[in-house]
Design a protein around this motif. Structure first.
Motif, PDB file in Angstrom:
ATOM      1  N   SER B   9       0.823  -1.200   0.000  1.00 15.35           N
ATOM      2  CA  SER B   9       0.000   0.000   0.000  1.00 15.35           C
ATOM      3  C   SER B   9       0.861   1.257   0.000  1.00 15.35           C
ATOM      4  O   SER B   9       2.022   1.228   0.415  1.00 15.35           O
ATOM      5  CB  SER B   9      -0.923   0.010   1.229  1.00 15.35           C
ATOM      6  OG  SER B   9      -0.161   0.071   2.411  1.00 15.35           O
ATOM      7  N   ASP B  11       0.227   5.837   0.179  1.00 13.30           N
ATOM      8  CA  ASP B  11      -0.646   7.005   0.212  1.00 13.30           C
ATOM      9  C   ASP B  11      -0.011   8.114  -0.612  1.00 13.30           C
ATOM     10  O   ASP B  11       1.215   8.192  -0.723  1.00 13.30           O
ATOM     11  CB  ASP B  11      -0.848   7.493   1.654  1.00 13.30           C
ATOM     12  CG  ASP B  11      -1.806   6.625   2.432  1.00 13.30           C
ATOM     13  OD1 ASP B  11      -1.907   6.810   3.649  1.00 13.30           O
ATOM     14  OD2 ASP B  11      -2.439   5.760   1.812  1.00 13.30           O
ATOM     15  N   GLU B  14      -3.470  14.421  -2.923  1.00 11.86           N
ATOM     16  CA  GLU B  14      -4.093  14.850  -4.172  1.00 11.86           C
ATOM     17  C   GLU B  14      -3.298  15.991  -4.798  1.00 11.86           C
ATOM     18  O   GLU B  14      -2.880  16.929  -4.110  1.00 11.86           O
ATOM     19  CB  GLU B  14      -5.530  15.301  -3.898  1.00 11.86           C
ATOM     20  CG  GLU B  14      -6.352  15.594  -5.140  1.00 11.86           C
ATOM     21  CD  GLU B  14      -7.775  15.977  -4.802  1.00 11.86           C
ATOM     22  OE1 GLU B  14      -8.039  16.345  -3.639  1.00 11.86           O
ATOM     23  OE2 GLU B  14      -8.626  15.899  -5.700  1.00 11.86           O
ATOM     24  N   LEU B  80      -8.297  12.011  -6.745  1.00  6.25           N
ATOM     25  CA  LEU B  80      -9.004  11.024  -5.926  1.00  6.25           C
ATOM     26  C   LEU B  80      -9.434   9.826  -6.770  1.00  6.25           C
ATOM     27  O   LEU B  80      -9.513   8.695  -6.273  1.00  6.25           O
ATOM     28  CB  LEU B  80     -10.218  11.671  -5.263  1.00  6.25           C
ATOM     29  CG  LEU B  80      -9.914  12.808  -4.287  1.00  6.25           C
ATOM     30  CD1 LEU B  80     -11.208  13.393  -3.732  1.00  6.25           C
ATOM     31  CD2 LEU B  80      -9.007  12.350  -3.164  1.00  6.25           C
ATOM     32  N   ASP B  82      -7.770   8.357  -8.892  1.00 10.19           N
ATOM     33  CA  ASP B  82      -6.646   7.435  -9.109  1.00 10.19           C
ATOM     34  C   ASP B  82      -6.519   6.428  -7.966  1.00 10.19           C
ATOM     35  O   ASP B  82      -5.643   5.556  -8.020  1.00 10.19           O
ATOM     36  CB  ASP B  82      -5.343   8.228  -9.245  1.00 10.19           C
ATOM     37  CG  ASP B  82      -5.310   9.052 -10.532  1.00 10.19           C
ATOM     38  OD1 ASP B  82      -4.803  10.192 -10.474  1.00 10.19           O
ATOM     39  OD2 ASP B  82      -5.782   8.554 -11.570  1.00 10.19           O
ATOM     40  N   THR B  83      -7.338   6.543  -6.941  1.00 11.58           N
ATOM     41  CA  THR B  83      -7.325   5.560  -5.864  1.00 11.58           C
ATOM     42  C   THR B  83      -7.720   4.201  -6.437  1.00 11.58           C
ATOM     43  O   THR B  83      -8.807   4.051  -7.001  1.00 11.58           O
ATOM     44  CB  THR B  83      -8.298   5.967  -4.744  1.00 11.58           C
ATOM     45  OG1 THR B  83      -7.801   7.140  -4.100  1.00 11.58           O
ATOM     46  CG2 THR B  83      -8.449   4.856  -3.719  1.00 11.58           C
ATOM     47  N   ARG B 108      -1.963  -1.021  -3.282  1.00 13.93           N
ATOM     48  CA  ARG B 108      -3.199  -0.255  -3.070  1.00 13.93           C
ATOM     49  C   ARG B 108      -2.827   1.198  -2.846  1.00 13.93           C
ATOM     50  O   ARG B 108      -2.263   1.549  -1.801  1.00 13.93           O
ATOM     51  CB  ARG B 108      -3.969  -0.811  -1.881  1.00 13.93           C
ATOM     52  CG  ARG B 108      -5.327  -0.174  -1.651  1.00 13.93           C
ATOM     53  CD  ARG B 108      -6.081  -0.928  -0.554  1.00 13.93           C
ATOM     54  NE  ARG B 108      -6.331  -2.316  -0.917  1.00 13.93           N
ATOM     55  CZ  ARG B 108      -7.355  -2.719  -1.651  1.00 13.93           C
ATOM     56  NH1 ARG B 108      -8.242  -1.871  -2.086  1.00 13.93           N
ATOM     57  NH2 ARG B 108      -7.514  -4.014  -1.919  1.00 13.93           N
ATOM     58  N   GLN B 110      -3.855   4.931  -2.137  1.00 17.13           N
ATOM     59  CA  GLN B 110      -4.917   5.761  -1.591  1.00 17.13           C
ATOM     60  C   GLN B 110      -4.517   7.210  -1.787  1.00 17.13           C
ATOM     61  O   GLN B 110      -3.518   7.674  -1.224  1.00 17.13           O
ATOM     62  CB  GLN B 110      -5.109   5.466  -0.102  1.00 17.13           C
ATOM     63  CG  GLN B 110      -6.204   6.288   0.559  1.00 17.13           C
ATOM     64  CD  GLN B 110      -7.583   5.893   0.087  1.00 17.13           C
ATOM     65  OE1 GLN B 110      -7.969   4.719   0.082  1.00 17.13           O
ATOM     66  NE2 GLN B 110      -8.368   6.883  -0.328  1.00 17.13           N
ATOM     67  N   VAL B 111      -5.283   7.935  -2.593  1.00 20.53           N
ATOM     68  CA  VAL B 111      -5.017   9.363  -2.794  1.00 20.53           C
ATOM     69  C   VAL B 111      -5.834  10.127  -1.772  1.00 20.53           C
ATOM     70  O   VAL B 111      -7.058   9.983  -1.700  1.00 20.53           O
ATOM     71  CB  VAL B 111      -5.381   9.802  -4.222  1.00 20.53           C
ATOM     72  CG1 VAL B 111      -5.098  11.296  -4.398  1.00 20.53           C
ATOM     73  CG2 VAL B 111      -4.601   8.986  -5.244  1.00 20.53           C
ATOM     74  N   GLN B 112      -5.134  10.926  -0.973  1.00 16.87           N
ATOM     75  CA  GLN B 112      -5.768  11.653   0.121  1.00 16.87           C
ATOM     76  C   GLN B 112      -6.117  13.079  -0.302  1.00 16.87           C
ATOM     77  O   GLN B 112      -5.327  13.736  -0.969  1.00 16.87           O
ATOM     78  CB  GLN B 112      -4.828  11.695   1.327  1.00 16.87           C
ATOM     79  CG  GLN B 112      -4.330  10.344   1.796  1.00 16.87           C
ATOM     80  CD  GLN B 112      -5.382   9.562   2.556  1.00 16.87           C
ATOM     81  OE1 GLN B 112      -6.489  10.042   2.786  1.00 16.87           O
ATOM     82  NE2 GLN B 112      -5.029   8.350   2.962  1.00 16.87           N
TER      83      GLN B 112
END
Lengths: 116, 113
Positions: B9, B11, B14, B80, B82-83, B108, B110-112
């Motif tokens: 994963s 992060d 954005e 977002l 692209d998550t 994985r 995750q775009v914050q």
């Protein structure tokens, strides 16, 4: 670009019944299509290779009598889950490639099967 | 097909670049590096592929090291949308369409906001 359409996107069925999932290549002919299964939080696992006009090739551990695959034409493959049980609940995805254009593989939208 | 290793994963903020690494130390000379992504509850989507030169398209850039033992997928301005789970796959490019793609665990992203 090449499109693979899968139908239905979501289906709920009762235990013991059969469910058919269709996979169509919309603007190209696919002599070979692939069926994958994906359980929650896991990766895609190849179930079988569907060959137009001949029998499908199943991966080890996949029951061919339970997961019937028919590839009757160059644009359509179907996967029928027979006598479905709750443990068959999963996300089923098909894929095909337009070999005439030597392009990448395209995937259907997937079918979420829930057996109750 | 050569085995790949990806972090489980990552992060990313954005608007910033997302750099996703992939190790493929056993890659053969005729094997390509492919990247696909899977947004939740959808089928995988092709992103980009390359052999040894860096590649760029409208979605991403692919940087392959000179020894080809690793690569990085770059999403220049992550959004977002692209998550997703990003899969790095190494395989020989074949023209019969009769070989399936083999998927690993992927990363994985995750775009914050």
């Amino acid at each position: 670009g090449a499109v693979v359409s899968q139908h239905p996107s979501r289906v709920i069925c009762k235990s013991g019944t059969s469910v058919k999932i269709e996979c169509r290549s919309l603007d190209f002919q696919a002599t070979t299509m692939f069926w994958y299964r994906q359980f929650p939080k896991q990766s895609l696992m190849l179930m079988a290779t569907s060959n137009e006009g001949s029998k499908a090739t199943y991966e080890q551990g996949v029951e061919k009598d339970k997961f019937l695959i028919n590839h009757a034409s160059l644009t359509l493959s179907t996967l029928t889950v027979t006598s479905a049980h709750p443990e068959d609940s999963s996300f089923y995805i098909c894929s095909a490639r337009d070999v005439s254009k030597n392009t990448e593989a395209f995937f259907g939208q997937g079918t979420r099967l829930t057996v109750v | 097909d050569a085995k790949t290793t990806q972090p489980p994963s990552m992060d990313c903020a954005e608007g910033r670049a997302a750099n996703l690494p992939c190790n493929h130390s056993t890659i053969s000379g005729n094997e390509y590096v492919y990247w696909y992504r899977q947004i939740h509850s959808q089928g995988p989507q092709y992103i980009i592929h390359g052999l040894k030169n860096n590649e760029t398209n409208e979605m991403a850039s692919l940087i392959i090291t000179e020894d080809r033992k690793s690569s990085t997928l770059i999403l220049p301005h992550a959004t977002l949308r692209d998550t997703a789970v990003y899969y790095c796959i190494v395989r020989v490019e074949e023209d019969t369409g009769r070989r399936a793609l083999t998927f690993g665990s992927g990363t994985r992203l995750q775009v914050q906001p």
